[in-house]
Write a protein that holds these residues in place. Structure first.
Motif, mmCIF file in Angstrom:
data_model
loop_
_atom_site.group_PDB
_atom_site.id
_atom_site.type_symbol
_atom_site.label_atom_id
_atom_site.label_comp_id
_atom_site.label_asym_id
_atom_site.label_seq_id
_atom_site.Cartn_x
_atom_site.Cartn_y
_atom_site.Cartn_z
ATOM 1 N N PRO A 249 41.598 41.765 51.822
ATOM 2 C CA PRO A 249 41.564 42.704 50.692
ATOM 3 C C PRO A 249 41.992 42.087 49.364
ATOM 4 C CG PRO A 249 42.644 43.700 52.592
ATOM 5 C CD PRO A 249 42.460 42.259 52.908
ATOM 6 N N TYR A 250 42.699 40.961 49.421
ATOM 7 C CA TYR A 250 43.280 40.379 48.209
ATOM 8 C C TYR A 250 42.362 39.333 47.581
ATOM 9 C CZ TYR A 250 46.921 42.948 50.448
ATOM 10 O OH TYR A 250 47.608 43.971 51.048
ATOM 11 N N GLU A 251 41.215 39.096 48.199
ATOM 12 C CA GLU A 251 40.164 38.288 47.585
ATOM 13 C C GLU A 251 39.249 39.279 46.884
ATOM 14 O OE1 GLU A 251 37.303 36.545 46.083
ATOM 15 O OE2 GLU A 251 36.540 37.659 47.810
ATOM 16 N N MET A 252 39.338 39.333 45.550
ATOM 17 C CA MET A 252 38.748 40.444 44.814
ATOM 18 C C MET A 252 37.295 40.203 44.386
ATOM 19 S SD MET A 252 40.637 42.949 45.006
ATOM 20 C CE MET A 252 39.435 43.870 44.082
ATOM 21 N N THR B 49 37.747 55.355 40.492
ATOM 22 C CA THR B 49 37.304 54.170 39.755
ATOM 23 C C THR B 49 38.257 52.999 39.977
ATOM 24 O OG1 THR B 49 38.541 54.894 37.795
ATOM 25 C CG2 THR B 49 36.212 55.530 37.918
ATOM 26 N N ILE B 50 37.805 51.844 39.577
ATOM 27 C CA ILE B 50 38.508 50.555 39.608
ATOM 28 C C ILE B 50 38.722 50.106 41.069
ATOM 29 C CG2 ILE B 50 40.328 49.142 38.581
ATOM 30 C CD1 ILE B 50 38.605 50.469 36.507
ATOM 31 N N ILE B 51 39.970 49.926 41.557
ATOM 32 C CA ILE B 51 40.175 49.238 42.837
ATOM 33 C C ILE B 51 40.792 50.121 43.917
ATOM 34 C CG2 ILE B 51 41.342 47.312 43.996
ATOM 35 C CD1 ILE B 51 41.295 45.812 41.306
ATOM 36 N N MET C 63 34.514 41.444 34.930
ATOM 37 C CA MET C 63 34.395 40.294 35.854
ATOM 38 C C MET C 63 32.976 40.123 36.389
ATOM 39 S SD MET C 63 37.770 41.048 38.176
ATOM 40 C CE MET C 63 37.140 39.973 39.466
ATOM 41 N N SER C 64 31.977 40.346 35.552
ATOM 42 C CA SER C 64 30.571 40.219 35.979
ATOM 43 C C SER C 64 30.265 41.076 37.196
ATOM 44 C CB SER C 64 30.234 38.755 36.287
ATOM 45 O OG SER C 64 30.434 37.934 35.157
ATOM 46 N N ALA C 65 31.008 42.182 37.338
ATOM 47 C CA ALA C 65 30.846 43.146 38.441
ATOM 48 C C ALA C 65 31.226 42.562 39.800
ATOM 49 C CB ALA C 65 29.426 43.707 38.487
ATOM 50 N N LEU C 66 31.921 41.421 39.824
ATOM 51 C CA LEU C 66 32.314 40.831 41.109
ATOM 52 C C LEU C 66 33.305 41.724 41.837
ATOM 53 C CD1 LEU C 66 32.789 37.108 39.992
ATOM 54 C CD2 LEU C 66 30.781 38.145 41.049
ATOM 55 N N GLY C 67 34.297 42.229 41.119
ATOM 56 C CA GLY C 67 35.277 43.117 41.733
ATOM 57 C C GLY C 67 34.653 44.420 42.191
ATOM 58 N N ASN D 291 32.965 48.533 46.410
ATOM 59 C CA ASN D 291 31.983 49.612 46.574
ATOM 60 C C ASN D 291 30.913 49.313 47.608
ATOM 61 O OD1 ASN D 291 32.953 51.563 44.511
ATOM 62 N ND2 ASN D 291 32.672 49.785 43.183
ATOM 63 N N THR D 292 31.227 48.422 48.532
ATOM 64 C CA THR D 292 30.261 48.106 49.582
ATOM 65 C C THR D 292 30.026 49.319 50.481
ATOM 66 O OG1 THR D 292 32.110 47.215 50.858
ATOM 67 C CG2 THR D 292 30.754 45.646 49.664
#
Length: 778
Positions: free
Chosen positions: A198-201, A400-402, A433-437, A442-443
Motif C-alpha cells: 500500500p505504501y508504493e503510491m 477523493t485522494i488516497i 503526479m501524472s495520475a500515477l497515484g 482507483n483500480t
C-alpha cells in the motif's frame, strides 16, 4: 448483538500480525482461542503484548506432541469458524492444518495463512521481521536524507505489521461473509511483504509509461532526499520552540492558511500573486524564509487556536505517541481508552448501533476447559463458489485522494463491485503526479462523474445507494447532508446500508469539522517523532538555515504512510459493517478516521501502564534500534541485520565470529560488514537462517517491478488502463485465488453512461444530463 459474536476463531500464530487481527475479532464479540507454544508467545516481552492479547483465551500446546496436535486439529474441525496462522508450510502439512487437508475435512472453514515474504519465492525462508522485509523491498531508501549521512535510513513505523494485520482481519471477515451467503469456506494467504504494497503510491507505473513513450524521462535526475517541503506541507517552528505541521494540500486550503496566518499583505506583492506552485523559484524561497520567521511570532497554542477557529486550515503539532494518548481528538473519539491496567488502543471503528467493547485481559486455559460449541451451519444454501469472497457485494465510494479510495480499491481486489462517485471535474488526485497515484487508488472501480450540487445529481447518487451494501465517503462532518447523501437521507431509501464515514479527526472533539491530510496524523500520532529520533530541542536557537534543514528532515520523515494506514482500516471496517448488518438485521452509520487508524499503525507504543518499557529510540544517525537490528554499510552497498532470538544470535556468532553480548558488538559488526559486499553478506547469512538483506538494491517502485520473488509470489499482476494499454500493477493484499484477473483504473466518468442506463435512464435523458453538466462521461 456484537458484529462477530457468533464466531469462534483459532489464532494459531505468534507475534503481532495475527495478534492484532485477533484483538479486533475479540473486541467485536468473537471468541478467540490463541494457541501459543508451551513457553508462551515468543513475542510476549513486547510492551504491547497485553493489549493485543486482550479478550482471548490462551492455550499453550506442544505441537510436536502427537496428542496436542491431534487435539488442536479436532477442536478446529469440530468448533471453529475460522483459523489464522503463522505456522510454516512444513509444520502445517505435518499437523494436517494445510489448506488441502482442512478444506477437505471442513469445506465451510475460513483460513488465513500469514508469512513474512510468502511461501513460493526465493526469499520464502528469510526471517519475516518488519525491518528485514522493509529493507529488502526498498522501503528504507524512502527515508534517505532524514539522517546526516548517505545511504538508506531505518524505517521506524511498523507499517507492514499494521497493513498485514488489517488484511488478515478483513480477509477472514470477507471469507465468513461469503460463507454466510454461499455456504462455502475459503483460504487465503498474505504476508508482511504484501503489507508493504500500500505504501508504493503508483510510481511503479512511471517507468512503464516512460518505456512506452507516454511519459518523458527527466533530463536531470533530482535528488528528492534533499528537496525542501512544498508550502502546502511545510513544518514550521513557533515562538515557544515547538513545531507545527501544515497539511494544506488543495489550493483552497493553502489559501485559507495564507489568509489565517496573516500573509494577505505579502500576497498583494506582484511576485506573489497567483498560484504559489507557479511562483519563481527565488521568490518562493524568499517567501519560505519570511514564512519561517513569521510563524515564530506566536506560540504553538496561539497558532492552534487561530487555525481551529478558522476551521479551514490543516495543521497539527508534532507529538510523541505517548503525548497522543491524551490528545483531545484521540480521547474524545475513543482511540485511547482507560482499562484496569492503564490506557490502551480503543476500538478499530465506531459502529453506532452495534458497538464493540474493549475486551478484558486474556486468560490462560486448556483445551479441555473450552466451552463446548457445536459448529454452526451456514445460513445460506450451498451455491456456486466464487473466486473472491466479496463477489456479490456492491460498494459506492464518494471520496477523493488516497485514504478512503485506496480502502475501496482493496475491497474491489477482494471481489466487491465498487462504484466511484467523482466530482464533475474528476477526483483531484487524477491531476497530480501524472495520475500515477490515482491509478493506484482507483483500480477495479466503475466511475461516474456527478454534480452533487444539483437535485438530479443527488437523485442519481441516491438511486445508486438503493443498490449498495456499503457506502464510503471522506467528507467533513455536515457536508454529505448538504449534498443529499447524508446517512439519514440514504438509510430512508436503503435501511440495510452500511455507511462508512472516514474523515480526518473523527466525529467528536475540536477537530471534528477540520480538514486533514496525511502529514497531520503523521505528526500528531508520533510516527514522525520516532522516525527522527525524538522531538527537536525547543530551547535550541535556530538560524534560518537550521530552520530550513529541520523542516526538510521533518517532512522527509513524514512520508505518505498515514493515508494507506487509514485505507487498510477503511477496508476492514467496511467488511466488519457487513457482519454487524447480519447480526442486527439492519445497516448503520460507522465512523473511522485518520487519527484512529494511525493510532493502530503505532500499535507498538499506543498504550500506557506502570512498568511499560519506553519505545526504543532510533539512533541519531538513522541506523536502527540497536546492534542486532540496524543498517550496516558494507564494502559495496548496505545491509539490514535483524536478529531477534537466541537461535539467531548463536547462528550469528558462528557465522561472523562475534560475541553478541559484548559491549563493543556494534563496532565489531560495523568493521566486519565492511569486509564484503552487501550481496555477499545476504547470500552467506541467510543460509544460516539470519535476517540479513541488501537494503539499497532499489526503491520500492523498481524493486516491486523487477525482483523475481515478486513475480513468483504473484505480487505483480497484469492489467489494462484505457489510455496506457497493458501494464503491471501491484496485486491484492490477500490472495484467495492465483488465477484471478485484476482490472486497472477507469478514466473519470468511464462508466457514467453504463451506470445511468442500468438505472433505467433513456439515452436522450443521459445526453441531456451531460449537456447540462449534471454528469460527465469519459
Amino acid at each position: 448483538m456484537a458484529a462477530l459474536s457468533s464466531y469462534r476463531v483459532f489464532e494459531v500464530g505468534v507475534g503481532p500480525v495475527t495478534g492484532i487481527a485477533g484483538m479486533i475479532f475479540a473486541d467485536f464479540g468473537a471468541e478467540v482461542i490463541k494457541i501459543s507454544p508451551q513457553s508462551g508467545d515468543p513475542f510476549q516481552d513486547m510492551p504491547s503484548f497485553p493489549m493485543w492479547m486482550r479478550g482471548k483465551s490462551e492455550i499453550r500446546l506442544d505441537l510436536s506432541d502427537v496428542n496436542d496436535a491431534r487435539a488442536l486439529r479436532e477442536n478446529i474441525l469440530t468448533s471453529a469458524d475460522a483459523m489464522v496462522t503463522t505456522l510454516k508450510p512444513a509444520q502445517l502439512k505435518r499437523l494436517e492444518l494445510d489448506k488441502a487437508s482442512l478444506l477437505h475435512a471442513r469445506e465451510d472453514l475460513v483460513i488465513g495463512y500469514v508469512s513474512g515474504f510468502g511461501n513460493r519465492g526465493p526469499y520464502k525462508d528469510y526471517p519475516g521481521y518488519e525491518g528485514v522485509v522493509a529493507a529488502k523491498s526498498g522501503r528504507m531508501l524512502n527515508f534517505s536524507g532524514v539522517a546526516d549521512r548517505a545511504g538508506p535510513n531505518y524505517s521506524a513505523l511498523q507499517v507492514g505489521v499494521h497493513a498485514t494485520s488489517q488484511s488478515v482481519a478483513a480477509g477472514v471477515m470477507a471469507g465468513l461473509d461469503r460463507r454466510e451467503r454461499t455456504g462455502h469456506g475459503s483460504a487465503f494467504h498474505t504476508s508482511l511483504l504484501r503489507g508493504m504494497m500500500p505504501y508504493e503510491m503508483g510510481v511503479i507505473s512511471m517507468a512503464q509509461l516512460q518505456d512506452k513513450g507516454i511519459l518523458q524521462r527527466p533530463r536531470v535526475q533530482r535528488d528528492r532526499s534533499k528537496s525542501m517541503p512544498t508550502l502546502n506541507y511545510h513544518p514550521v517552528r513557533t515562538k515557544d520552540g515547538k513545531w507545527l505541521q501544515l497539511g494544506n494540500l488543495l489550493p483552497h486550503l493553502l489559501t485559507n492558511f495564507l489568509h489565517a496566518a496573516g500573509f494577505d499583505e505579502v500576497l498583494q506583492e506582484e511576485k506573489y500573486r497567483g498560484d504559489p506552485m507557479r511562483w519563481d523559484r527565488d521568490d518562493l524561497e524568499a517567501f519560505r524564509d519570511r514564512m519561517l520567521a513569521h510563524m515564530q511570532t506566536k506560540t504553538l497554542q496561539e497558532w492552534t487556536d487561530c487555525f481551529v477557529s478558522d476551521g479551514g486550515v490543516v495543521s497539527h503539532p508534532y507529538q510523541t505517541t505517548q503525548d497522543a494518548l491524551s490528545d483531545p481528538d484521540v480521547v474524545t473519539n475513543g482511540h485511547a481508552v482507560k482499562v484496569d491496567s492503564g490506557t490502551q488502543l480503543g476500538l478499530l471503528a465506531n459502529l453506532t448501533e452495534t458497538p464493540g467493547r474493549v475486551a478484558q485481559p486474556h486468560s490462560v486455559k486448556s483445551l479441555d476447559t473450552l466451552p463446548v460449541q457445536q459448529r454452526r451451519s451456514p445460513t445460506a444454501p450451498n451455491t456456486q463458489k466464487t473466486a473472491r469472497p466479496l463477489e456479490g457485494i456492491t460498494v459506492v465510494e464518494s471520496a477523493t485522494i488516497i485514504a478512503a479510495p485506496l480502502g475501496a480499491a482493496t475491497l474491489a481486489d477482494m471481489g466487491a463491485r465498487v462504484i466511484k462517485l467523482e466530482p464533475i471535474e474528476g477526483d483531484p488526485f487524477r491531476a497530480m503526479m501524472s495520475a500515477l497515484g490515482a491509478s493506484k487508488c482507483n483500480t477495479g472501480k466503475e466511475s461516474i462523474c456527478l454534480n452533487l450540487k444539483t437535485s438530479e445529481g443527488q437523485r442519481i447518487a441516491q438511486q445508486l445507494a438503493k443498490k449498495a451494501d456499503v457506502w464510503i465517503h471522506n467528507y467533513r462532518m455536515g457536508v454529505p447532508e448538504k449534498l443529499g447523501i447524508g446517512y439519514d437521507d440514504l438509510a430512508r431509501l436503503n435501511p440495510q446500508l452500511v455507511y462508512v464515514s472516514a474523515n480526518g479527526y473523527g466525529p467528536n472533539g475540536p477537530g471534528a469539522k477540520r480538514p486533514s491530510t496525511h502529514p497531520i496524523p503523521g505528526a500528531a500520532l508520533g510516527g514522525v517523532t520516532w522516525q527522527i529520533g525524538g522531538l527537536p530541542d525547543e530551547n535550541e536557537a535556530l538560524d534560518n538555515d537550521a530552520l530550513r534543514e529541520t523542516a526538510r528532515k521533518l517532512l522527509r520523515a513524514n512520508e505518505v504512510n498515514p493515508d494507506p494506514n487509514t485505507s487498510m482500516v477503511v477496508a476492514t471496517t467496511a467488511v466488519l459493517g457487513l457482519h454487524a448488518r447480519r447480526a442486527s438485521g439492519k445497516g448503520q452509520k460507522v465512523y473511522v478516521d485518520m487519527f484512529g487508524a494511525n493510532a493502530y499503525a503505532n500499535w507498538d507504543d499506543f498504550l500506557a501502564y506502570d512498568g511499560k518499557a519506553e519505545r526504543t529510540p532510533v539512533d541519531k544517525d538513522g541506523y536502527g534500534l540497536g546492534p542486532l537490528y540496524r543498517l550496516y554499510e558494507c564494502s559495496e552497498g548496505w545491509v539490514f541485520l535483524g536478529v531477534i532470538n537466541a537461535r539467531e544470535r548463536n547462528a550469528l556468532t558462528l557465522a561472523m565470529g562475534v560475541d553478541t553480548a559484548a559491549s563493543d558488538l556494534e563496532t565489531d559488526l560495523a568493521t566486519k560488514f565492511k569486509t564484503k559486499s552487501a550481496q555477499a553478506w545476504e547470500a552467506e547469512l541467510t543460509q544460516h537462517g539470519i535476517g540479513c538483506v541488501v537494503a539499497d538494491e532499489a526503491g520500492p517502485p523498481d524493486w516491486f517491478l523487477h525482483d523475481e520473488h515478486v513475480k513468483v509470489e504473484n505480487l505483480l499482476v497484469p492489467s489494462v488502463h484505457p489510455e496506457w494499454g497493458d501494464y503491471y500493477r501491484l496485486g491484492p493484499m490477500v490472495e484467495f485465488a492465483s488465477e484471478v484477473t485484476y482490472p486497472g483504473t477507469e478514466l473519470a466518468g468511464g462508466s457514467t453512461v453504463a451506470l445511468l442506463t442500468e438505472l433505467d435512464y433513456e439515452a436522450d435523458v443521459i445526453e441531456s444530463f451531460i449537456e447540462q453538466g449534471i454528469v460527465r462521461a469519459a
